[in-house]
Design a protein around this motif. Structure first.
Motif, short mmCIF file in Angstrom:
data_model
loop_
_atom_site.label_atom_id
_atom_site.label_comp_id
_atom_site.label_asym_id
_atom_site.label_seq_id
_atom_site.Cartn_x
_atom_site.Cartn_y
_atom_site.Cartn_z
N ALA A 1 0.86 -1.18 0.00
CA ALA A 1 0.00 0.00 0.00
C ALA A 1 0.90 1.23 0.00
O ALA A 1 1.90 1.28 0.71
N VAL A 2 0.54 2.22 -0.81
CA VAL A 2 1.32 3.46 -0.90
C VAL A 2 0.38 4.64 -0.71
O VAL A 2 -0.68 4.70 -1.33
N LEU A 3 0.79 5.57 0.13
CA LEU A 3 0.02 6.78 0.39
C LEU A 3 0.90 7.99 0.11
O LEU A 3 2.00 8.09 0.66
N HIS A 4 0.43 8.87 -0.76
CA HIS A 4 1.15 10.11 -1.07
C HIS A 4 0.42 11.27 -0.41
O HIS A 4 -0.79 11.42 -0.60
N ILE A 5 1.17 12.08 0.34
CA ILE A 5 0.61 13.29 0.94
C ILE A 5 1.29 14.47 0.26
O ILE A 5 2.50 14.63 0.36
N PRO A 6 0.52 15.29 -0.45
CA PRO A 6 1.13 16.42 -1.15
C PRO A 6 1.69 17.45 -0.18
O PRO A 6 1.22 17.58 0.96
N GLY A 7 2.68 18.17 -0.64
CA GLY A 7 3.28 19.22 0.18
C GLY A 7 2.36 20.43 0.30
O GLY A 7 1.47 20.63 -0.50
#
Length: 117
Positions: free
Chosen positions: A19-25
Protein backbone atom coordinates in the motif's frame (compact mmCIF):
# COMPACT_ATOMS: atom_id res chain seq x y z
CA UNK A 1 -8.74 36.62 12.27
CA UNK A 2 -7.31 33.66 10.32
CA UNK A 3 -9.53 30.65 9.77
CA UNK A 4 -7.75 27.37 10.42
CA UNK A 5 -8.37 24.71 7.80
CA UNK A 6 -9.93 21.40 8.81
CA UNK A 7 -7.18 18.86 9.75
CA UNK A 8 -6.17 16.67 6.83
CA UNK A 9 -6.95 12.96 6.66
CA UNK A 10 -5.24 10.77 4.06
CA UNK A 11 -6.06 7.09 3.74
CA UNK A 12 -5.51 4.09 1.50
CA UNK A 13 -6.69 0.52 1.94
CA UNK A 14 -5.82 -2.46 -0.25
CA UNK A 15 -6.34 -6.21 -0.25
CA UNK A 16 -2.77 -6.73 -1.42
CA UNK A 17 0.75 -6.86 0.01
CA UNK A 18 1.77 -3.26 -0.84
CA UNK A 19 0.00 0.00 0.00
CA UNK A 20 1.32 3.46 -0.90
CA UNK A 21 0.02 6.78 0.39
CA UNK A 22 1.15 10.11 -1.07
CA UNK A 23 0.61 13.29 0.94
CA UNK A 24 1.13 16.42 -1.15
CA UNK A 25 3.28 19.22 0.18
CA UNK A 26 1.87 22.47 1.55
CA UNK A 27 3.83 25.56 0.63
CA UNK A 28 2.72 27.74 3.53
CA UNK A 29 2.82 25.50 6.57
CA UNK A 30 4.48 22.70 8.47
CA UNK A 31 2.20 19.76 9.40
CA UNK A 32 2.39 16.97 11.95
CA UNK A 33 0.75 13.64 11.11
CA UNK A 34 -0.19 10.63 13.22
CA UNK A 35 0.35 7.61 10.98
CA UNK A 36 -1.42 4.32 11.61
CA UNK A 37 -0.70 1.17 9.62
CA UNK A 38 -2.78 -1.97 10.01
CA UNK A 39 -2.30 -5.42 8.47
CA UNK A 40 -4.97 -8.14 8.72
CA UNK A 41 -4.21 -11.66 7.51
CA UNK A 42 -6.36 -14.76 7.19
CA UNK A 43 -4.73 -17.70 8.98
CA UNK A 44 -5.34 -21.19 7.58
CA UNK A 45 -6.74 -23.70 10.08
CA UNK A 46 -3.95 -26.23 9.53
CA UNK A 47 -0.70 -24.26 9.14
CA UNK A 48 1.18 -24.08 12.44
CA UNK A 49 4.23 -22.46 10.83
CA UNK A 50 2.39 -19.47 9.32
CA UNK A 51 3.78 -15.99 9.92
CA UNK A 52 3.18 -12.45 8.76
CA UNK A 53 5.28 -9.31 8.72
CA UNK A 54 4.82 -5.61 8.18
CA UNK A 55 7.38 -3.02 7.07
CA UNK A 56 6.78 0.74 7.02
CA UNK A 57 8.83 3.14 4.89
CA UNK A 58 8.56 6.93 4.88
CA UNK A 59 10.14 8.65 1.87
CA UNK A 60 12.07 5.49 1.03
CA UNK A 61 13.56 4.98 4.50
CA UNK A 62 12.57 2.03 6.66
CA UNK A 63 10.91 3.26 9.84
CA UNK A 64 9.79 -0.04 11.34
CA UNK A 65 9.56 -3.74 10.57
CA UNK A 66 8.28 -6.76 12.46
CA UNK A 67 7.58 -10.45 11.77
CA UNK A 68 5.42 -12.56 14.08
CA UNK A 69 3.84 -16.03 14.04
CA UNK A 70 0.26 -15.99 12.73
CA UNK A 71 -2.08 -17.05 15.54
CA UNK A 72 -5.81 -17.83 15.57
CA UNK A 73 -5.94 -20.73 13.05
CA UNK A 74 -9.04 -20.51 10.85
CA UNK A 75 -9.52 -16.81 11.74
CA UNK A 76 -7.64 -13.55 11.29
CA UNK A 77 -4.56 -12.08 12.93
CA UNK A 78 -2.75 -8.82 12.38
CA UNK A 79 -0.10 -6.26 13.09
CA UNK A 80 -0.55 -2.55 13.82
CA UNK A 81 1.95 0.27 14.01
CA UNK A 82 1.62 3.93 14.98
CA UNK A 83 4.11 6.75 14.60
CA UNK A 84 4.13 10.51 14.37
CA UNK A 85 6.01 12.50 11.75
CA UNK A 86 6.49 16.14 10.79
CA UNK A 87 6.16 17.26 7.18
CA UNK A 88 7.96 20.54 6.68
CA UNK A 89 6.49 23.21 4.40
CA UNK A 90 7.19 22.40 0.75
CA UNK A 91 7.92 18.74 0.10
CA UNK A 92 5.45 15.90 -0.28
CA UNK A 93 5.65 12.66 1.69
CA UNK A 94 5.40 9.05 0.48
CA UNK A 95 4.37 6.35 2.94
CA UNK A 96 4.72 2.72 1.88
CA UNK A 97 3.60 -0.35 3.81
CA UNK A 98 4.74 -3.80 2.70
CA UNK A 99 3.27 -7.04 4.04
CA UNK A 100 4.99 -10.39 3.88
CA UNK A 101 3.41 -13.74 4.66
CA UNK A 102 4.17 -17.44 4.85
CA UNK A 103 1.12 -19.65 5.12
CA UNK A 104 -1.27 -16.81 5.97
CA UNK A 105 -2.89 -14.55 3.34
CA UNK A 106 -3.17 -10.74 3.33
CA UNK A 107 -6.79 -9.71 3.75
CA UNK A 108 -6.36 -5.97 4.31
CA UNK A 109 -3.52 -3.44 4.47
CA UNK A 110 -4.39 0.07 5.61
CA UNK A 111 -2.41 3.32 5.95
CA UNK A 112 -4.01 6.34 7.55
CA UNK A 113 -2.33 9.70 8.16
CA UNK A 114 -4.24 12.13 10.37
CA UNK A 115 -3.04 15.70 10.79
CA UNK A 116 -2.62 16.78 14.39
CA UNK A 117 -4.99 19.70 14.88
Amino acid sequence: MAVRAKPELWRTEVGDAVAVLHIPGALQRRRTFDIDVSLVVRVPPDNEEAWHELTLEVDGRRQWSRRIPSNCPGQTDGLDYHCRTVLEAGPAMRIRAVAGTHGSVVQRLLIEAREDA
